[in-house]
Structures are given as structure tokens and as C-alpha cells.
Design a protein around this motif. Structure first.
Motif, PDB file in Angstrom:
ATOM      1  N   TRP A   1      43.863  50.079  36.034  1.00 54.22           N
ATOM      2  CA  TRP A   1      44.369  48.722  35.950  1.00 54.22           C
ATOM      3  C   TRP A   1      44.847  48.861  37.518  1.00 54.22           C
ATOM      4  O   TRP A   1      45.509  49.634  38.108  1.00 54.22           O
TER       5      TRP A   1
ATOM      6  N   ALA B   1      44.957  41.578  27.272  1.00 60.57           N
ATOM      7  CA  ALA B   1      43.585  40.901  27.900  1.00 60.57           C
ATOM      8  C   ALA B   1      42.390  41.748  27.538  1.00 60.57           C
ATOM      9  O   ALA B   1      41.310  41.501  27.425  1.00 60.57           O
ATOM     10  N   GLN B   2      42.839  43.193  27.342  1.00 62.81           N
ATOM     11  CA  GLN B   2      41.858  44.301  26.888  1.00 62.81           C
ATOM     12  C   GLN B   2      41.771  44.288  25.395  1.00 62.81           C
ATOM     13  O   GLN B   2      41.126  45.518  25.252  1.00 62.81           O
TER      14      GLN B   2
ATOM     15  N   ARG C   1      47.218  47.054  39.617  1.00 62.77           N
ATOM     16  CA  ARG C   1      48.543  46.530  39.521  1.00 62.77           C
ATOM     17  C   ARG C   1      48.751  45.655  40.797  1.00 62.77           C
ATOM     18  O   ARG C   1      48.378  45.753  41.931  1.00 62.77           O
TER      19      ARG C   1
ATOM     20  N   ALA D   1      48.119  42.370  30.616  1.00 64.19           N
ATOM     21  CA  ALA D   1      46.834  43.104  30.950  1.00 64.19           C
ATOM     22  C   ALA D   1      46.257  43.893  29.891  1.00 64.19           C
ATOM     23  O   ALA D   1      45.196  43.801  29.526  1.00 64.19           O
TER      24      ALA D   1
ATOM     25  N   HIS E   1      43.534  52.861  30.621  1.00 65.21           N
ATOM     26  CA  HIS E   1      43.804  51.582  31.265  1.00 65.21           C
ATOM     27  C   HIS E   1      44.744  51.662  32.404  1.00 65.21           C
ATOM     28  O   HIS E   1      44.392  50.971  33.285  1.00 65.21           O
ATOM     29  N   SER E   2      45.778  52.605  32.360  1.00 68.31           N
ATOM     30  CA  SER E   2      46.866  52.836  33.472  1.00 68.31           C
ATOM     31  C   SER E   2      46.155  53.116  34.712  1.00 68.31           C
ATOM     32  O   SER E   2      46.102  53.000  35.854  1.00 68.31           O
TER      33      SER E   2
ATOM     34  N   GLU F   1      54.079  42.171  32.954  1.00 70.28           N
ATOM     35  CA  GLU F   1      52.581  42.007  33.595  1.00 70.28           C
ATOM     36  C   GLU F   1      51.692  43.164  33.002  1.00 70.28           C
ATOM     37  O   GLU F   1      50.555  42.470  32.604  1.00 70.28           O
ATOM     38  N   TRP F   2      52.196  44.280  32.684  1.00 68.43           N
ATOM     39  CA  TRP F   2      51.254  45.267  32.027  1.00 68.43           C
ATOM     40  C   TRP F   2      51.010  44.653  30.492  1.00 68.43           C
ATOM     41  O   TRP F   2      49.694  44.921  30.097  1.00 68.43           O
TER      42      TRP F   2
END
Length: 336
Positions: free
Chosen positions: A147, A80-81, A149, A77, A143-144, A73-74
Motif C-alpha cells: 500500500w 476497498a480490497q 500511504r 484502503a 497489503h501493508s 485511511e488504512w
């Protein structure tokens, strides 16, 4: 009960398992599987007539299916960036995380990824090449922090206890061969000192979050002027400064380490400036990481990486602990 720290199956067993798993995929994703390396998992290069893929088979007692799905999932994401990440491939039934039942007590998981092109650096790396690593690391951390989750998201936690205690994810550092009683006392003093510092440092959102947790040389690729990050298998909750410490993994005693760190920080702070409080934690995080690796070496003696370090690596670790305790380990002399 202490978990098994290394896979006991032979390379032949793993290759046979890889070939079985590949039959679940579409013909265009099936090919010859070549074992690349083994550590927390076995990684294979899968070569077809037109493409290459990476197949990862996990060892038991490390990640469950939810942990692995969270990693994917990460990765999605991040892609996508605009990050270049190893995208997972679904099998013929649309499943990305494969379940492999070896025995009643041995359930394993596997994922097939698209191959990421690039050259892996060695210790002969130009220190300036750590600058783009710092930039991409800072982007990952931003990003972390930003984001959102999914509620079901779950990864391992990399805090002081899970790295250095007797119940650590990679075993206990005291079990590494070659440590004398005096060595154990020295390392334990360093562990206790580190514990005090990280407790005071805390786990606020700006310092602690989802990290790669293993951003070392073997997980970097250079391709046409671009730095790429691979192998998110250890990603989890941890200190952002731990990611910087992990970039020095196994080479904390290396003569060019200070130059590497200096270059990395220059790149990192172009994207995400660090307060002095974070910089002050770096020697502590680097020492913590080194002792975490001591635990890994003790529990993974069968791996090629552990064998390649040689007997001097453990002695160098004890020396670094001594220098750290005596305030003689000036890891930031080039970086501040």
C-alpha cells in the motif's frame, strides 16, 4: 514528564460524554449508548431502532487527530480490497473525527463506527480456528507492504524502546506491583537479550511495517465461517512477527499456546511463506510482547482486564523470562 497511562474520568463521566457526542450525528445514528469496555479508549455500543454502531472515545495523551485520521485511511484502503472493517460514520457536518474539549488541558477525540457482527472467541477456542486468523493476518501484512500511504500518514511506532523502555507507550514494566528485586533482575536480563536479537533482526521492509499491533482474541470476531478483525486503535509501525506474537497476548503461559501458534502459522504461510529467520524471531517477539503487557498491567491496574489476570500472572511472566533465558521455553515445538 511521564504521560498519564489511564483515563481518570468515571464511567458516568464517559457515558455523559458519549451522549453529548452522539447529538452531533444525524438522528438515524443517535441511540442509547452502553459502555462495553475501557482501556486506551472507552468503547460504547450505540443501539438505534434499526441499527447498531460502536462509539470510541480516546483517552488523552495517546493519539492525536492526525494519528486517528491515519487509522481511518488504512481502514478505508483495507475495505476497498475486500476486508471487513469497522467503517467510520461522519456527523451531520461531515466530520469523522470528533474533537471534545473537556478542559484546557484535556482534548479528546471520538469516532463512531458501523457495528461489525460476529462472536468474540474465548480461551476455549478450538486451536484450528487460529488458522483463518493466520490467513487474514498475512493478507493484512501483504497489503501493508504494497500500500502506498499518503505523505501525511502518521501512526505510533512499536519498536523495542517504545514497548519496553522507561518511556514506553504503556509505561515501564518495572512499575508493576509484586516484582521483587530478583524478579526485576530476571526480567531485565530478558529485556537486554531481546534488545540484542531485535537489533540484529533489523527493520527491513519485508519484516517491519504497518501492523495491527493488537491482534488478540478480544479483537477477533467469527461470523458465518468468516474471521473478522476489529479495533485498529493500536495499529502502527512494527515488526510483522509482532502481530503473530500479539495473537498470544496474556496467554503466553497457557498450555495450548503452542497449538494456537502452530495453527496460526499454518494459515499465515498459506498466504505469505516465512523464511526461517522470521520463524526464529517468534519466541523473542512473544517474550517481548509479554513484557510489554507487563508494562500495560502496571499502568492500567484499574481496568477490568488487568484485574481479571490475578496475582499469578505477574509470577508467570517472571517464570517465562527465566525459561526464555535458559532456553527452556520451546514455544515453537509444535510449529516448526
Amino acid at each position: 514528564m511521564e504521560m498519564e497511562q489511564y483515563d481518570t474520568l468515571t464511567d458516568g463521566d464517559m457515558i455523559a460524554m458519549a451522549n453529548e457526542v452522539l447529538t452531533r450525528y444525524l438522528p438515524k445514528h443517535q441511540g442509547e449508548a452502553t459502555l462495553i469496555c475501557r482501556s486506551e479508549n472507552a468503547t460504547f455500543k450505540v443501539k438505534t431502532a434499526t441499527e447498531q454502531f460502536a462509539l470510541r472515545i480516546h483517552r488523552p495523551d495517546y493519539h492525536n487527530a492526525l494519528n486517528i485520521q491515519s487509522e481511518l485511511e488504512w481502514l478505508a484502503a483495507l475495505e476497498a480490497q475486500g476486508f471487513v472493517t469497522p467503517a467510520p460514520i461522519a456527523d451531520a457536518q461531515g466530520t469523522k473525527v470528533q474533537h471534545i474539549r473537556v478542559s484546557d488541558d484535556d482534548l479528546r477525540f471520538a469516532v463512531l463506527f458501523r457495528w461489525i457482527e460476529g462472536d468474540m472467541p474465548t480461551t476455549d477456542i478450538d486451536p484450528e480456528q487460529f488458522e483463518p486468523l493466520g490467513e487474514i493476518m498475512a493478507r493484512l501484512h501483504l497489503h501493508s507492504i504494497e500500500w502506498q500511504r499518503p505523505e501525511w500518514f502518521k501512526r505510533l511506532e512499536w519498536d523495542h524502546a517504545s514497548m519496553l523502555s522507561a518511556e514506553g507507550h504503556w509505561g515501564h514494566w518495572q512499575k508493576v506491583p509484586g516484582l521483587s528485586p530478583q524478579d526485576i533482575e530476571t526480567v531485565q536480563h530478558a529485556v537486554d537479550n531481546i534488545a540484542t536479537h531485535v537489533h540484529d533482526y533489523g527493520k527491513e521492509a519485508e519484516t517491519y511495517g504497518l501492523i495491527h499491533a493488537d491482534l488478540r482474541l478480544t479483537n477477533l470476531l467469527f461470523h458465518k465461517g468468516e474471521t473478522r478483525v476489529i479495533d485498529f486503535d493500536d495499529c502502527g509501525e512494527g515488526w510483522f512477527m509482532h502481530d503473530i506474537a500479539a495473537a498470544m497476548s496474556f496467554y503466553e503461559h497457557y498450555e495450548h499456546m503452542g497449538q494456537w501458534l502452530n495453527s496460526l502459522l499454518q494459515g499465515y504461510q498459506k498466504v505469505r511463506p516465512l523464511p526461517q529467520r522470521d520463524l526464529n524471531m517468534l519466541p523473542i517477539m512473544i517474550m517481548q510482547r509479554r513484557i510489554q503487557l507487563l508494562a500495560w498491567v502496571g499502568s492500567h491496574q484499574q481496568t477490568e482486564m488487568a484485574k481479571s489476570l490475578g496475582d499469578h500472572w505477574v509470577a508467570e511472566t517472571v517464570r517465562l523470562c527465566r525459561d526464555y533465558l535458559d532456553d527452556r521455553w520451546k514455544v515453537l515445538k509444535h510449529a516448526v
